[in-house]
Each structure stands twice: as structure tokens, then as C-alpha cells.
Design a protein around this motif. Structure first.
Motif, PDB file in Angstrom:
ATOM      1  N   VAL A 243       0.861  -1.178   0.000  1.00  0.00           N
ATOM      2  CA  VAL A 243       0.000   0.000   0.000  1.00  0.00           C
ATOM      3  C   VAL A 243       0.899   1.229   0.000  1.00  0.00           C
ATOM      4  O   VAL A 243       1.636   1.450   0.956  1.00  0.00           O
ATOM      5  CB  VAL A 243      -0.902   0.026   1.249  1.00  0.00           C
ATOM      6  N   ASP A 244       0.855   1.990  -1.087  1.00  0.00           N
ATOM      7  CA  ASP A 244       1.647   3.209  -1.128  1.00  0.00           C
ATOM      8  C   ASP A 244       0.815   4.332  -0.512  1.00  0.00           C
ATOM      9  O   ASP A 244      -0.043   4.919  -1.174  1.00  0.00           O
ATOM     10  CB  ASP A 244       2.033   3.541  -2.574  1.00  0.00           C
ATOM     11  N   VAL A 245       1.087   4.608   0.770  1.00  0.00           N
ATOM     12  CA  VAL A 245       0.261   5.562   1.512  1.00  0.00           C
ATOM     13  C   VAL A 245       0.317   6.954   0.878  1.00  0.00           C
ATOM     14  O   VAL A 245      -0.673   7.682   0.855  1.00  0.00           O
ATOM     15  CB  VAL A 245       0.711   5.605   2.988  1.00  0.00           C
ATOM     16  N   ARG A 246       1.481   7.299   0.297  1.00  0.00           N
ATOM     17  CA  ARG A 246       1.625   8.631  -0.313  1.00  0.00           C
ATOM     18  C   ARG A 246       0.631   8.805  -1.446  1.00  0.00           C
ATOM     19  O   ARG A 246      -0.021   9.840  -1.583  1.00  0.00           O
ATOM     20  CB  ARG A 246       3.056   8.796  -0.830  1.00  0.00           C
ATOM     21  N   LYS A 247       0.482   7.735  -2.244  1.00  0.00           N
ATOM     22  CA  LYS A 247      -0.481   7.817  -3.349  1.00  0.00           C
ATOM     23  C   LYS A 247      -1.908   7.752  -2.823  1.00  0.00           C
ATOM     24  O   LYS A 247      -2.801   8.425  -3.340  1.00  0.00           O
ATOM     25  CB  LYS A 247      -0.250   6.664  -4.332  1.00  0.00           C
ATOM     26  N   CYS A 248      -2.101   6.936  -1.810  1.00  0.00           N
ATOM     27  CA  CYS A 248      -3.448   6.769  -1.263  1.00  0.00           C
ATOM     28  C   CYS A 248      -3.977   8.086  -0.721  1.00  0.00           C
ATOM     29  O   CYS A 248      -5.153   8.400  -0.854  1.00  0.00           O
ATOM     30  CB  CYS A 248      -3.429   5.719  -0.161  1.00  0.00           C
ATOM     31  N   LEU A 249      -3.078   8.879  -0.136  1.00  0.00           N
ATOM     32  CA  LEU A 249      -3.519  10.113   0.514  1.00  0.00           C
ATOM     33  C   LEU A 249      -3.769  11.256  -0.468  1.00  0.00           C
ATOM     34  O   LEU A 249      -4.194  12.335  -0.059  1.00  0.00           O
ATOM     35  CB  LEU A 249      -2.495  10.544   1.571  1.00  0.00           C
ATOM     36  N   VAL A 250      -3.515  11.014  -1.758  1.00  0.00           N
ATOM     37  CA  VAL A 250      -3.778  12.062  -2.738  1.00  0.00           C
ATOM     38  C   VAL A 250      -5.246  12.479  -2.654  1.00  0.00           C
ATOM     39  O   VAL A 250      -5.584  13.656  -2.704  1.00  0.00           O
ATOM     40  CB  VAL A 250      -3.424  11.569  -4.163  1.00  0.00           C
ATOM     41  N   LYS A 251      -6.115  11.465  -2.539  1.00  0.00           N
ATOM     42  CA  LYS A 251      -7.541  11.776  -2.362  1.00  0.00           C
ATOM     43  C   LYS A 251      -7.945  11.217  -1.019  1.00  0.00           C
ATOM     44  O   LYS A 251      -8.230  10.035  -0.900  1.00  0.00           O
ATOM     45  CB  LYS A 251      -8.365  11.140  -3.488  1.00  0.00           C
ATOM     46  N   GLU A 252      -7.982  12.081  -0.018  1.00  0.00           N
ATOM     47  CA  GLU A 252      -7.994  11.559   1.335  1.00  0.00           C
ATOM     48  C   GLU A 252      -9.266  10.832   1.739  1.00  0.00           C
ATOM     49  O   GLU A 252      -9.229   9.822   2.429  1.00  0.00           O
ATOM     50  CB  GLU A 252      -7.717  12.690   2.316  1.00  0.00           C
ATOM     51  N   ASP A 253     -10.411  11.322   1.298  1.00  0.00           N
ATOM     52  CA  ASP A 253     -11.634  10.638   1.737  1.00  0.00           C
ATOM     53  C   ASP A 253     -12.162   9.667   0.679  1.00  0.00           C
ATOM     54  O   ASP A 253     -13.338   9.343   0.647  1.00  0.00           O
ATOM     55  CB  ASP A 253     -12.713  11.654   2.132  1.00  0.00           C
ATOM     56  N   CYS A 254     -11.247   9.189  -0.158  1.00  0.00           N
ATOM     57  CA  CYS A 254     -11.607   8.255  -1.221  1.00  0.00           C
ATOM     58  C   CYS A 254     -12.052   6.920  -0.615  1.00  0.00           C
ATOM     59  O   CYS A 254     -11.487   6.444   0.358  1.00  0.00           O
ATOM     60  CB  CYS A 254     -10.380   8.043  -2.109  1.00  0.00           C
ATOM     61  N   ARG A 255     -13.078   6.317  -1.212  1.00  0.00           N
ATOM     62  CA  ARG A 255     -13.560   5.014  -0.740  1.00  0.00           C
ATOM     63  C   ARG A 255     -13.689   4.012  -1.886  1.00  0.00           C
ATOM     64  O   ARG A 255     -14.405   3.010  -1.765  1.00  0.00           O
ATOM     65  CB  ARG A 255     -14.929   5.167  -0.060  1.00  0.00           C
ATOM     66  N   GLU A 256     -12.982   4.292  -2.999  1.00  0.00           N
ATOM     67  CA  GLU A 256     -13.140   3.442  -4.193  1.00  0.00           C
ATOM     68  C   GLU A 256     -12.856   1.977  -3.885  1.00  0.00           C
ATOM     69  O   GLU A 256     -13.621   1.093  -4.273  1.00  0.00           O
ATOM     70  CB  GLU A 256     -12.194   3.908  -5.313  1.00  0.00           C
ATOM     71  N   CYS A 257     -11.742   1.701  -3.190  1.00  0.00           N
ATOM     72  CA  CYS A 257     -11.358   0.309  -2.947  1.00  0.00           C
ATOM     73  C   CYS A 257     -12.381  -0.368  -2.039  1.00  0.00           C
ATOM     74  O   CYS A 257     -12.763  -1.517  -2.255  1.00  0.00           O
ATOM     75  CB  CYS A 257      -9.949   0.217  -2.351  1.00  0.00           C
TER      76      CYS A 257
END
Lengths: 257, 131
Positions: free
Chosen positions: A51-65
Motif C-alpha cells: 500500500v503506497d500511503v503517499r499515493k493513497c492520501l492524494v484523495k484523502e476521503d476516497c472510498r473506491e477500494c
């Protein structure tokens, strides 16, 4: 033969030692732990996720996964934290990595929401405690599987899992599923559930639903035993964290921060 | 013996009442109606995964076998003796052909007083449309 009581006891003791020797040998072998696991690499598959947290946090409230996973597997949305069922969910960094002492790491990540899953541990405590083998580790690829037909709802596994990865169905989940996906069974009242690394999709040659859904490509899935896999490359080139490594569960979800 | 007449009459009435359901059925000649099964209509669905006789007697064992192979061994393809391939799935395969579960599986099970709990989890797509 002249066997005195003393002699007999000595022999019996020796015999008992012999019987248990295998066990102790294992305990001591743990010291050389890194060597054994590295030598095992190359035999079969070992699925893992980075899990690349840096990429994940680009859209912080994302729930796609989360949405993709929960639709694929008919995970209900119960709406209260006491009864909720979750295969993927998010927690504050501080709670996800509660054992991280590094304050400066915490400073900017402290209350960032991090996605968490079943860690598909190499040494899964849930499997040890399950009295019916309803949960077990697949030898061929390391997935910690669930057999819902065997689950008797004792919830030992929920207590054993140090990551809170397992949820219990306190009620019939069907009324809480918006659109039932007929491709996958629901669960019923009284069974435990969790992420299966999309075992069914893998069998069909697809990537896990969450990996496919992530637009930022923050989730990377692959075979740790393959030197050239993307997960191995990422782990070689980046510093990674695992959750509560001190417990010896050997989690197979790696976080790049 | 005192009151033997009354006792004997009492016993006869008791036996008559007690066995009433049995001889009533025999004399009236009406049994519960046989289930009227609806079979798949499509041309490419004219053959079950095994012979009808085998399926009638052993489909529950076959389903248990499929369950264990899929969940515990991770294999999902079943090949019939004729070489046709199916996914080992109750919803997608069995109900794919026997899409009218109510007029097929349920009819027969109701007649026989069998109540599989599988549908607590496994989905009957025809039920979803009615929702």
C-alpha cells in the motif's frame, strides 16, 4: 536384564526428551528465522500487497477500494460501529501504527486515514485458535481463507486477530445489502467474515477488486516469491512498514510512507 | 371384571379415532399431490450435469463435493462425462438452468419436507428481481 527402578526412570526420561526434541528444535530454530524464510523463497507463490500511503492520501476521503470490495462480496452496510461488517476500512495512522515511536513520522501522518485489510499473516493466530478449521492458511499461496460452511460462530478468531480484521454477523446481513450481487453468496447470522484477497478473482486470473478500483494505483498486489514481481521491486526500493511486527504474525500487507 | 362392556366399547372407540388418519387416506384414495416439476426450456440446457436418475438420488452429495472442492481446494471447473464444462456453483450453474427454483428445487423439497439452509447465503436470482 537387570533393570532397577532408577535405571528405568532414567531411560523413560531420555525417551520423553527424544519425543519432544523436535518441538524444541523448532523453538531454537526461530533464532535463525530470517535465513529460513529467505531460503523458502522461490517455492510456490506468496501473495502480498503493498500500500503506497503517499499515493493513497492524494484523495484523502476516497472510498473506491472499499466500495469495490464490498459490492463484489455482498458486504452489508449496517450503519453502526458495534455491528458493522468490514473487509477493508480506514483508521487514523496513529492507531494503525500504534507501535511507531517516530514522532516526526507521526507529525504529518498522525490523523491521516490509512486503509487496512486482513494481513494474510504468514503465522496467523486466527488459524491456530479456530476449532473447526473454518479458517486456514492455503499452503499454495499463503492466503488465509474462510470456509463459511464450517464456521460455528465461536469468535475465537476475532479475539486472536491483533488487527481487528474479522467481523461477526450479529444479525441476518441481507436487509443491509443495497444490491445483492448474485455472483457471490451473502453470509448468514452467526458467522465470521473477512477479506479473502479476492481468492475467486485470482482463480479467474484477475487482480483483487480493490487493486483494480484504485485510480491512484496505491495498491499493488503480487507474488513475493517472484524476484521480478512489482511488489518485490517496491519493497527493495522503498522503506516499508508492517503492522505490529513485534507480535511475530508476519503480516503480508506492506505500507510505504 | 367390572364394567367390561363399557371398557371394551371405550377401547374400540379409542382405536377407531387413533387410526382415523390412516384408514381415511386409504379409503378416500387421495394422497398429497405429486410435485409438478418445471424443467429447463432452452435447447442447450436439455441435459443435467449427470443423468436425471443420478441427480434425483445424489444431488445433495454432489453439491457437498462441489462445495469442498471450490472452497477448500480452490478449483472451480467441473467436466461432465460428455466433456461439457461447468463452473462449480449452485447459483450460477444449477440455477442457471433450473432458473425457476420455486417450481423445481422448492417444489420437490416441500413435498419431501427437506429444508436446505443453503439459501440463507446462496442467492436465488429470481428472488432478487421480485425485491
Amino acid at each position: 536384564m537387570d533393570v532397577t527402578r532408577r535405571k528405568l526412570l532414567k531411560l523413560a526420561g531420555l525417551g520423553a526428551l527424544g519425543l519432544t526434541a523436535g518441538k524444541y528444535a523448532k523453538v531454537f530454530a526461530n533464532d535463525a528465522f530470517t535465513e529460513t524464510t529467505l531460503s523458502e523463497i522461490g517455492t510456490g507463490k506468496r501473495w502480498a500487497m503493498v500500500v503506497d500511503v503517499r499515493k493513497c492520501l492524494v484523495k484523502e476521503d476516497c472510498r473506491e477500494c472499499i466500495n469495490a470490495c464490498h459490492i463484489t462480496h455482498n458486504v452489508p452496510n449496517i450503519g453502526n460501529t458495534k455491528d458493522e461488517i468490514k473487509w477493508i476500512w480506514k483508521e487514523d495512522f496513529e492507531n494503525v501504527f500504534s507501535d511507531q515511536e517516530n514522532h516526526y513520522l507521526k507529525e504529518n501522518l498522525k490523523d491521516k486515514r490509512i486503509p487496512i485489510f486482513c494481513n494474510h499473516c504468514d503465522n496467523p493466530p486466527c488459524v491456530r485458535v479456530c476449532p473447526t478449521q473454518a479458517t486456514w492458511k492455503r499452503e499454495e499461496d499463503g492466503i488465509v481463507m474462510m470456509d463459511w460452511h464450517r464456521c460455528i460462530g465461536c469468535r475465537y478468531c476475532i479475539v486472536a486477530c491483533p488487527y481487528g480484521s474479522r467481523s461477526f454477523n450479529w444479525q441476518d446481513p441481507r436487509p443491509f445489502i443495497d444490491n445483492i450481487n448474485s455472483e457471490f453468496p451473502t453470509r448468514s447470522k452467526g458467522v465470521v467474515e473477512k477479506c479473502t484477497f479476492c481468492e475467486k478473482r485470482l482463480a479467474e486470473g484477475k487482480q483483487p477488486a480493490c487493486v483494480e478500483a484504485c485510480k491512484e494505483k496505491a495498491l499493488v498486489f503480487g507474488n513475493l516469491n517472484d524476484q521480478n514481481s512489482e511488489v518485490r521491486k517496491l519493497l527493495k526500493e522503498n522503506f516499508s512498514l508492517r503492522r505490529k511486527p513485534g507480535l511475530g504474525t508476519e503480516p503480508e500487507i506492506y505500507y510505504l510512507v | 371384571m367390572y364394567d367390561s362392556g363399557k371398557i371394551i366399547i371405550g377401547i374400540i372407540i379409542f382405536i377407531a379415532l387413533f387410526t382415523f388418519p390412516t384408514w381415511y387416506l386409504f379409503t378416500s384414495g387421495e394422497a398429497a399431490p405429486m410435485p409438478d416439476l418445471v424443467y429447463p426450456e432452452n435447447e442447450d440446457q436439455k441435459e443435467c450435469v449427470y443423468s436425471a436418475e443420478y441427480m434425483r438420488a445424489s444431488h445433495m452429495d454432489l453439491l457437498n463435493e462441489w462445495r469442498d472442492i471450490v472452497v477448500r481446494e480452490g478449483k472451480r471447473t467441473f467436466t461432465t462425462t460428455a466433456g461439457k464444462k461447468f463452473e462449480m456453483s449452485m447459483t450460477n450453474t444449477c440455477l442457471g438452468c433450473h432458473s425457476n427454483k420455486a417450481q423445481f428445487c422448492d417444489q420437490c423439497h416441500n413435498y419431501l419436507e427437506v429444508n436446505p439452509y443453503c439459501w440463507d447465503c446462496h442467492v436465488d436470482p429470481s428472488q432478487l428481481e421480485n425485491q
